[in-house]
Structures are given as structure tokens and as C-alpha cells.
Write a protein that holds these residues in place. Structure first.
Motif, PDB file in Angstrom:
ATOM      1  N   UNK A 106       9.722  -9.241  -0.516  1.00  0.00           N
ATOM      2  CA  UNK A 106      10.634  -8.369   0.222  1.00  0.00           C
ATOM      3  C   UNK A 106      12.075  -8.867   0.079  1.00  0.00           C
ATOM      4  N   UNK A 107      12.265 -10.171   0.093  1.00  0.00           N
ATOM      5  CA  UNK A 107      13.599 -10.750  -0.067  1.00  0.00           C
ATOM      6  C   UNK A 107      14.142 -10.454  -1.467  1.00  0.00           C
ATOM      7  N   UNK A 108      13.309 -10.588  -2.478  1.00  0.00           N
ATOM      8  CA  UNK A 108      13.738 -10.279  -3.853  1.00  0.00           C
ATOM      9  C   UNK A 108      14.134  -8.810  -3.954  1.00  0.00           C
ATOM     10  N   UNK A 109      13.292  -7.934  -3.435  1.00  0.00           N
ATOM     11  CA  UNK A 109      13.525  -6.499  -3.567  1.00  0.00           C
ATOM     12  C   UNK A 109      14.670  -5.998  -2.690  1.00  0.00           C
ATOM     13  N   UNK A 124      15.907  -4.987   9.803  1.00  0.00           N
ATOM     14  CA  UNK A 124      16.183  -5.266  11.213  1.00  0.00           C
ATOM     15  C   UNK A 124      16.874  -6.621  11.387  1.00  0.00           C
ATOM     16  N   UNK A 125      16.416  -7.656  10.670  1.00  0.00           N
ATOM     17  CA  UNK A 125      17.022  -8.982  10.828  1.00  0.00           C
ATOM     18  C   UNK A 125      16.972  -9.812   9.539  1.00  0.00           C
ATOM     19  N   UNK A 126      15.821  -9.836   8.891  1.00  0.00           N
ATOM     20  CA  UNK A 126      15.617 -10.742   7.758  1.00  0.00           C
ATOM     21  C   UNK A 126      16.588 -10.502   6.611  1.00  0.00           C
ATOM     22  N   UNK A 127      16.616  -9.305   6.078  1.00  0.00           N
ATOM     23  CA  UNK A 127      17.415  -9.043   4.880  1.00  0.00           C
ATOM     24  C   UNK A 127      18.918  -9.209   5.108  1.00  0.00           C
ATOM     25  N   UNK A 128      19.479  -8.727   6.228  1.00  0.00           N
ATOM     26  CA  UNK A 128      20.906  -8.986   6.460  1.00  0.00           C
ATOM     27  C   UNK A 128      21.223 -10.486   6.551  1.00  0.00           C
ATOM     28  N   UNK A 129      20.317 -11.245   7.175  1.00  0.00           N
ATOM     29  CA  UNK A 129      20.531 -12.691   7.295  1.00  0.00           C
ATOM     30  C   UNK A 129      20.515 -13.347   5.919  1.00  0.00           C
ATOM     31  N   UNK A 130      19.567 -12.953   5.066  1.00  0.00           N
ATOM     32  CA  UNK A 130      19.487 -13.519   3.718  1.00  0.00           C
ATOM     33  C   UNK A 130      20.727 -13.141   2.912  1.00  0.00           C
ATOM     34  N   UNK A 131      21.154 -11.894   3.004  1.00  0.00           N
ATOM     35  CA  UNK A 131      22.365 -11.466   2.278  1.00  0.00           C
ATOM     36  C   UNK A 131      23.588 -12.250   2.728  1.00  0.00           C
ATOM     37  N   UNK A 132      23.628 -12.647   3.994  1.00  0.00           N
ATOM     38  CA  UNK A 132      24.763 -13.405   4.521  1.00  0.00           C
ATOM     39  C   UNK A 132      24.705 -14.896   4.241  1.00  0.00           C
ATOM     40  N   UNK A 133      23.618 -15.342   3.632  1.00  0.00           N
ATOM     41  CA  UNK A 133      23.454 -16.760   3.321  1.00  0.00           C
ATOM     42  C   UNK A 133      24.200 -17.078   2.029  1.00  0.00           C
ATOM     43  N   UNK A 147       0.850  -1.183   0.000  1.00  0.00           N
ATOM     44  CA  UNK A 147       0.000   0.000   0.000  1.00  0.00           C
ATOM     45  C   UNK A 147       0.889   1.237   0.000  1.00  0.00           C
ATOM     46  N   UNK A 148       0.371   2.324  -0.598  1.00  0.00           N
ATOM     47  CA  UNK A 148       1.138   3.574  -0.617  1.00  0.00           C
ATOM     48  C   UNK A 148       1.559   3.957   0.800  1.00  0.00           C
ATOM     49  N   UNK A 149       2.807   4.314   0.932  1.00  0.00           N
ATOM     50  CA  UNK A 149       3.296   4.761   2.220  1.00  0.00           C
ATOM     51  C   UNK A 149       3.815   3.659   3.132  1.00  0.00           C
ATOM     52  N   UNK A 150       3.644   2.398   2.756  1.00  0.00           N
ATOM     53  CA  UNK A 150       4.072   1.298   3.627  1.00  0.00           C
ATOM     54  C   UNK A 150       5.411   0.689   3.207  1.00  0.00           C
ATOM     55  N   UNK A 151       5.866   0.978   1.998  1.00  0.00           N
ATOM     56  CA  UNK A 151       7.087   0.352   1.494  1.00  0.00           C
ATOM     57  C   UNK A 151       8.284   0.651   2.391  1.00  0.00           C
ATOM     58  N   UNK A 152       8.461   1.903   2.741  1.00  0.00           N
ATOM     59  CA  UNK A 152       9.606   2.283   3.578  1.00  0.00           C
ATOM     60  C   UNK A 152       9.602   1.588   4.923  1.00  0.00           C
ATOM     61  N   UNK A 153       8.434   1.518   5.546  1.00  0.00           N
ATOM     62  CA  UNK A 153       8.311   0.842   6.842  1.00  0.00           C
ATOM     63  C   UNK A 153       8.620  -0.643   6.683  1.00  0.00           C
ATOM     64  N   UNK A 154       8.092  -1.241   5.614  1.00  0.00           N
ATOM     65  CA  UNK A 154       8.325  -2.662   5.357  1.00  0.00           C
ATOM     66  C   UNK A 154       9.816  -2.960   5.195  1.00  0.00           C
ATOM     67  N   UNK A 155      10.504  -2.121   4.433  1.00  0.00           N
ATOM     68  CA  UNK A 155      11.928  -2.351   4.217  1.00  0.00           C
ATOM     69  C   UNK A 155      12.737  -2.106   5.493  1.00  0.00           C
ATOM     70  N   UNK A 156      12.342  -1.130   6.311  1.00  0.00           N
ATOM     71  CA  UNK A 156      13.043  -0.908   7.587  1.00  0.00           C
ATOM     72  C   UNK A 156      12.888  -2.120   8.500  1.00  0.00           C
ATOM     73  N   UNK A 157      11.699  -2.683   8.529  1.00  0.00           N
ATOM     74  CA  UNK A 157      11.470  -3.885   9.343  1.00  0.00           C
ATOM     75  C   UNK A 157      12.321  -5.027   8.809  1.00  0.00           C
ATOM     76  N   UNK A 158      12.359  -5.187   7.481  1.00  0.00           N
ATOM     77  CA  UNK A 158      13.171  -6.240   6.867  1.00  0.00           C
ATOM     78  C   UNK A 158      14.647  -6.084   7.171  1.00  0.00           C
TER      79      UNK A 158
END
Length: 102
Positions: free
Chosen positions: A41-44, A16-25, A3-14
Motif C-alpha cells: 500500500x505504501x509503494x502504491x 486517513x493517516x498512513x499515506x500522508x505520514x509516509x509522504x511527509x517523511x 480482492x476485487x472491490x477492496x482496492x478503493x476501500x484500502x486506499x481510502x483507509x491508507x
């Protein structure tokens, strides 16, 4: 995140833990995520393709290899084995939940 306005919040949450962990895999390891939004979110955010658990089970049924391209693996997966793998997963989770209740 869709939804408009939620992308930034979603990526900040990602971030926090998920995206760095995936990048380190390592690249030769599968990344598994059950939710559509999580996979997107993982793709993006990490430029990795995450698979649903049912896709991984279907690959195992067809003796797919994790090193093959995800698109190639998905193209070889038929709907009947995928449905069977998803059903088997659902039954396993349901049985586990019932056993834990006792």
C-alpha cells in the motif's frame, strides 16, 4: 486490497493517516512496515519503498546504510543473518510480552 472491490476501500483507509505520514517523511528516512499488504500500500499510494523490521536489522548487522538503494541493500542481505535478525526480534517481542504480563 487484493480482492476485487477492496482496492478503493484500502486506499481510502491508507489516506486517513498512513499515506500522508509516509509522504511527509524525508526521503533519507527509512519507512518500516511489518505487513506485506502495508508495504504494498505504501509503494502504491506514496511511491516509497517500506522495509520489514527484519530487513532493517539485517542491514544493521551488515552495516548497511539507509542512503543506499533499497534494492542494493536487499541484494546484499543473506538469508542466515535475516533469519537471525527475525528470530532475535521475535524473542525480544515475546520477552517483552511476558514481562508486561507480570
Amino acid at each position: 486490497g487484493y480482492e476485487n472491490g477492496h482496492y478503493g476501500v484500502s486506499m481510502k483507509i491508507g489516506e486517513h493517516a498512513l499515506l500522508p505520514k509516509v509522504r511527509g517523511t524525508p526521503a533519507d528516512h527509512l519507512v518500516i512496515a511489518s505487513g506485506f499488504s502495508c508495504r504494498e500500500q505504501i509503494v502504491q499510494g506514496a511511491r516509497r519503498q517500506a522495509l520489514h523490521l527484519s530487513e532493517v536489522l539485517a542491514m544493521a548487522l551488515h552495516q548497511g546504510t539507509p542512503n543506499a538503494s533499497v534494492a542494493n541493500q536487499r541484494a546484499r542481505i543473506g538469508w542466515k543473518p535475516l533469519a537471525a535478525a527475525a528470530a532475535a526480534t521475535a524473542v525480544t517481542f515475546a520477552a517483552t510480552a511476558l514481562i508486561r504480563r507480570r
